[in-house]
Design an enzyme around this catalytic site. Structure first.
Site, PDB file in Angstrom:
ATOM      1  N   ARG A   1     -14.230  -5.577   5.896  1.00 21.29           N
ATOM      2  CA  ARG A   1     -15.353  -4.846   6.484  1.00 21.29           C
ATOM      3  C   ARG A   1     -16.674  -5.101   5.772  1.00 21.29           C
ATOM      4  O   ARG A   1     -17.729  -5.175   6.394  1.00 21.29           O
ATOM      5  CB  ARG A   1     -15.059  -3.347   6.447  1.00 21.29           C
TER       6      ARG A   1
ATOM      7  N   LYS B   1      -1.262  -8.305  -2.420  1.00 25.94           N
ATOM      8  CA  LYS B   1      -2.554  -7.651  -2.255  1.00 25.94           C
ATOM      9  C   LYS B   1      -2.386  -6.160  -2.503  1.00 25.94           C
ATOM     10  O   LYS B   1      -1.576  -5.501  -1.842  1.00 25.94           O
ATOM     11  CB  LYS B   1      -3.095  -7.882  -0.845  1.00 25.94           C
TER      12      LYS B   1
ATOM     13  N   TYR C   1       0.834  -1.205   0.000  1.00 22.48           N
ATOM     14  CA  TYR C   1       0.000   0.000   0.000  1.00 22.48           C
ATOM     15  C   TYR C   1       0.866   1.252   0.000  1.00 22.48           C
ATOM     16  O   TYR C   1       1.210   1.781   1.068  1.00 22.48           O
ATOM     17  CB  TYR C   1      -0.885   0.024   1.250  1.00 22.48           C
TER      18      TYR C   1
ATOM     19  N   GLY D   1     -11.444  -4.687  -1.384  1.00 23.70           N
ATOM     20  CA  GLY D   1     -12.691  -4.053  -1.788  1.00 23.70           C
ATOM     21  C   GLY D   1     -12.728  -2.607  -1.344  1.00 23.70           C
ATOM     22  O   GLY D   1     -13.614  -1.857  -1.733  1.00 23.70           O
TER      23      GLY D   1
ATOM     24  N   ARG E   1       2.076   4.968   0.215  1.00 24.71           N
ATOM     25  CA  ARG E   1       1.556   6.179   0.845  1.00 24.71           C
ATOM     26  C   ARG E   1       2.750   7.038   1.272  1.00 24.71           C
ATOM     27  O   ARG E   1       3.839   6.548   1.478  1.00 24.71           O
ATOM     28  CB  ARG E   1       0.683   5.870   2.049  1.00 24.71           C
TER      29      ARG E   1
END
Lengths: 307, 307, 307, 307, 307
Positions: A282, A205, A172, A254, A174
């Site tokens: 979630r 992922k 991810y 998602g 950032r």
């Protein structure tokens, strides 16, 4: 366990890995309703650590009990379940051998300022004694701590693989040169997938990419090469390309909770672009169980080509 | 992986073990045609090491190729396959994830005089990288080297379990106060099973016992307690009792190659006595494949209650 | 846990030990019906390993189930329970925190010829993960293997104590210059207790001594010093003296199964001589439970001064 | 601590040792009534282990209590106290910092047949945690186990010195080509001292030598070189010569208990021959305390040149 | 380095090995005049350690200089050079990168009594720092020390492979049930090759087998299976079969020095039977260099199919 041709093909891509790692990838690829298809749907529950219990479980209080999460993954016929140490420990004995688990090795919390790092909260030996098929690790390429995180990943992955465990990397980007909006830009997500592959991730992922190029230095290249990016399937295909020409398993989150129909449509496009599957957190455990099972049934059917 | 009630019950007996060990026991108990029944049929191939290649494979030369042995276990729908390092390595990649394997950790050779010891020929980390569900170890209670062998077992078992691998113990008394004929006497076999359980074995392998008490010191006890031993099922039941009142998995060897009908009848009686299964080596891999599959089909059917 | 003055005094003798060891000694001394008295009755079950399952459990088949043994120790209100790895594991979870346990670290088997050695069959880390208060170890001073056994004890004891566990030593001379009859001679038993104390044993287990001096070299000393030895209490007192002038806990075995009255009378004399307690194995677990509880009640009452 | 010139000279001989070892030698040489003289009188109590408690302590039952032994060494103003693990532990806290202690690392027992070996019964880390100045080790050059004992010494000495502890070696030839009578022959004792020096002993303990040459192969050499050996001082001088030309501290045992006057006269001759001191065990702790203190006073006075 | 199809096929047999091991096997298989053929000729020089320098090098004094041995292997265009630590060290820098080397890890000397053991005289890290392609190890199946030797091999091989080095095993049965004449019997040599394969050897070295069955227990099998053994090529083929159906590299020694023509004829038959090559020691380095090069040229030509 009779492997399908599809699973054998996928395993053949991992030529650098020992039979233990391949065997655990096979266990994941041969479990649940998607067994043998080369597709994966995984239940990840690291929200409690990252956002606190109430923001995670108050919408569906049954999920405060760790056993509920195992049961959700099992009843929905998912491929596997990924969670931090405490959640896995509270259930590993009861559900031993019943669902492949991935031990999430590092965890962020939202009390800390910044948000560009995580704490390593488990060990490879924990994963072994809990009977996991692999370890999971989040890295934030671009963040101030990114080199430190990658060094943690390198060491954990080396140890895990030497003991036959697969490595799943949440990549991810950032911080640093990545703009807030650019975290899901196409160049950034493709770069994230590629970097994870370069570090030896067995399963990668990332987030579904937007039709945006974030790094100025990359814009000329994308323009000149005319990389197709108008549709989500095209962008997914580019991300797969960045993952060793499609020879690494890549699954997509998602993202923020959204309407069921929107989610299913996005997953349909991930499938059409060649993505290997989804990680649904979630969106599933925050709904009442019946609704969650209904949603996950729809997701699985997409990957089975039935929806 | 949906566990049956029977398998869950068996796992509940292993209260001292971590989820990793239980998960690997579950993988073994849920594989092949006997999946879920609590019964096991395992293919062991340590004959080549112990008796040399020709005595092992010349009767069926296809078995010189290690791949053949993996295929035999898989095609027959067996629970698992146990072999020394070299045999597992030569196939672990090709068949990764397709059949539960047990790495045999020590090996005897028949060139050595004496016969009361074995060499440790593999490490726990080998078992992990090869993706095994457990380690196997032979001990010879009674032999001059028996205390040393037990100390090797203790250390290997401790390490294996801490890493989530199951421990399978071949417990074969010989030497010391055990007469040659007494190696399969009822008191000796029950003692062998008990000792393996005390040392922490998860699965115990012994030989079918004869209606004979070998140790003078034990005769009075057996007479006074009137332990039933007239039939093989009665003797098997006594061995199971010695294995923590039946709360350990005990499997039995087929012993020397014998006629098919004799073997099947013996296995029927092992089943009737409450034994958990059989280890069938020479009787299978020394026959042409079609005959071996036919025999193994008969064996499996016995444990399925179909023969 | 409020310690009595007596227990505090006993702990004060162990000035060389760290608080972890003292705390575990306190757990043992403050458990069961003898809590706080400075007396101990311990249930040891290593007979199955040493003499085989039938000779140990056939007289009372309920004892084949390891849970029975925990329950016996608990229901009788004993101080603690000592057993090999497998027996403790098969119950450690169910009875966690309910009775102090001692992991027996080495084990003999009666199939082996000779009888002058044992195998180390457990590790200190096993004792920690099973929640034991200490480790137990048998040494055979005089045996050919005695120096090796003492070196094993030294290493296990050092590790155990550094991790806060108490060390219990079964000190049973045999072989070498010790005659068969002399194994329970006064000079030999006193020597056995002294040697265990010198090696750092926290609790010493020996056999009740006879009015006999076995070593020729010791006879003149005993005669000259006129050590009283006519009665068992006198002999017990001498053994206690040999244990650092009574500053080590010494418990006595009951030896071979004998009549209840004989056993109780012997224990009364052990108490009168200043012994700290008894280890009662076969005499209890080989009787039907009601009888065993009755016997143990009598034993406890002796140490409570009620019988 | 102000070192005397004599002690500084002695320390200068140990050029291979680190400051930690030298500091601990200094602690020993600067303690008690002989502080600063370069002479040493040490109380060793390993008799209980080697000959049993009654033969050791029955003549003076107060000595059954380990505290008595610390007190004896302190009240007599000795240089230090050497004992096995259990004895030191039972007092190390009470007397911490009050008398230099030497942990005896190996121990023989007189129940074992043979007598040519000892068990290692302590570790270097024990010596550190008990605050000792050094470790003590007995070797039997000539015995069947001599190579093994020397390998133990090498390893313990290496570890002890690396942690700043001094190494004291009891060098007692026996067995092999050494006759029973020859154990205290001049050539044998000199060889014993030399071998200990070669192995890195900081302090060497041997027995007073007799006017006898035991090894046939050595006789010609001794004759040709006309080594003076008629008197004990001459023989002591030869032993000191064998200890790196007197540059190692060598102390002598008093041997079997003997009359006070005989003992004092022998010590006078040891002093006159250049020996560094004495180790006085049974001759002191087996007498009533007042007598023992009187004897030790006489011994100390010999080394102070006052008797 | 362009691998030939033959070398690629051979590497494909080693499915259990990591790319590091395969790469080093490729370096050996692609070096010298036999590069790419799948055949190997290796120069081994462990004679000096085993029989002393004069017996080894006096016939050709130039060979006293370790550089000579490197040069001989290189000038003859051999596949590689195997030697103990000292010989490799004395040349490893000068000839770095010029010839693949194998570090012989254990060594016998002919001064020791017995002859059924060797000392481990090097470490895997030595092999790495010297730039070797692999380690070499001799085991004596049948010897009293055989289980210990196999345990040494297991540990060294595990470490070597984990660091990317290949393992070469000299498998020489002797002692135990093996008669002196039977050391080169067909059943024994086939067993030796099989055992090495089971222990994970990458390259196996055995002696050319004779038309003899040594173990009584094996005779019936050989007769019943009618294993062809009349000619050397037939016997070589049986040995290859015992090496995982020909899927391990097996090379043969030339044995005792013999006439050139006899040696060449034997090698021709080894080739015809499917053997992978030869190890030529004394037959080469004990001749003057020109003669040695002439002989090795003939040997290489045999494997090239030119003679």
């Amino acid at each position: 366990m009779q492997l399908t041709a599809k699973v054998k093909e996928i395993l053949s891509w991992y030529e650098g890995e020992n039979p233990g790692v391949k065997g655990n990838l096979a266990r994941l690829l041969m479990n649940g309703r998607l067994a043998g298809t080369g597709k994966l749907v995984i239940l990840p529950v690291d929200q409690g650590y990252e956002h606190g219990p109430a923001r995670s479980f108050a919408p569906n209080p049954a999920a405060y009990d760790p056993h509920y999460l195992y049961q959700l993954a099992m009843e929905a016929g998912l491929s596997g379940y990924a969670a931090p140490l405490g959640l896995l420990e509270q259930g590993a004995d009861t559900f031993a051998g019943q669902v492949p688990t991935i031990l999430k090795m590092n965890s962020a919390n939202s009390l800390a300022a910044g948000g560009g790092d995580q704490a390593v909260t488990a060990s490879v030996d924990d994963a072994l004694r809990l009977g996991c098929v692999g370890i999971g690790f989040t890295m934030y390429p671009g963040a101030d701590a990114c080199y430190g995180m990658q060094e943690e990943l390198r060491e954990l992955s080396r140890e895990a693989k030497s003991k036959g465990l697969a490595t799943v990397v949440w990549s991810y980007p950032r911080g640093g040169k990545v703009s807030k909006d650019g975290e899901t830009a196409l160049d950034i997500v493709a770069y994230a997938a590629h970097m994870a592959a370069l570090m030896g991730a067995n399963i990668i992922k990332v987030k579904p990419p937007k039709a945006l190029i974030d790094l100025d230095a990359a814009k000329a290249t994308y323009e000149k090469a005319q990389v197709p990016m108008g549709t989500l399937p095209e962008r997914i295909a580019h991300v797969m390309q960045a993952a060793f020409a499609g020879k690494r398993i890549v699954v997509f989150s998602g993202g923020e909770a959204k309407g069921t129909e929107g989610l299913i449509e996005e997953i349909r496009q991930i499938r059409d672009g060649g993505g290997n599957g989804s990680i649904i957190g979630r969106n599933s455990f925050q709904r009442p169980k019946a609704e969650a099972l209904d949603l996950l049934d729809k997701v699985v059917k997409v990957y089975l080509g039935q929806a």
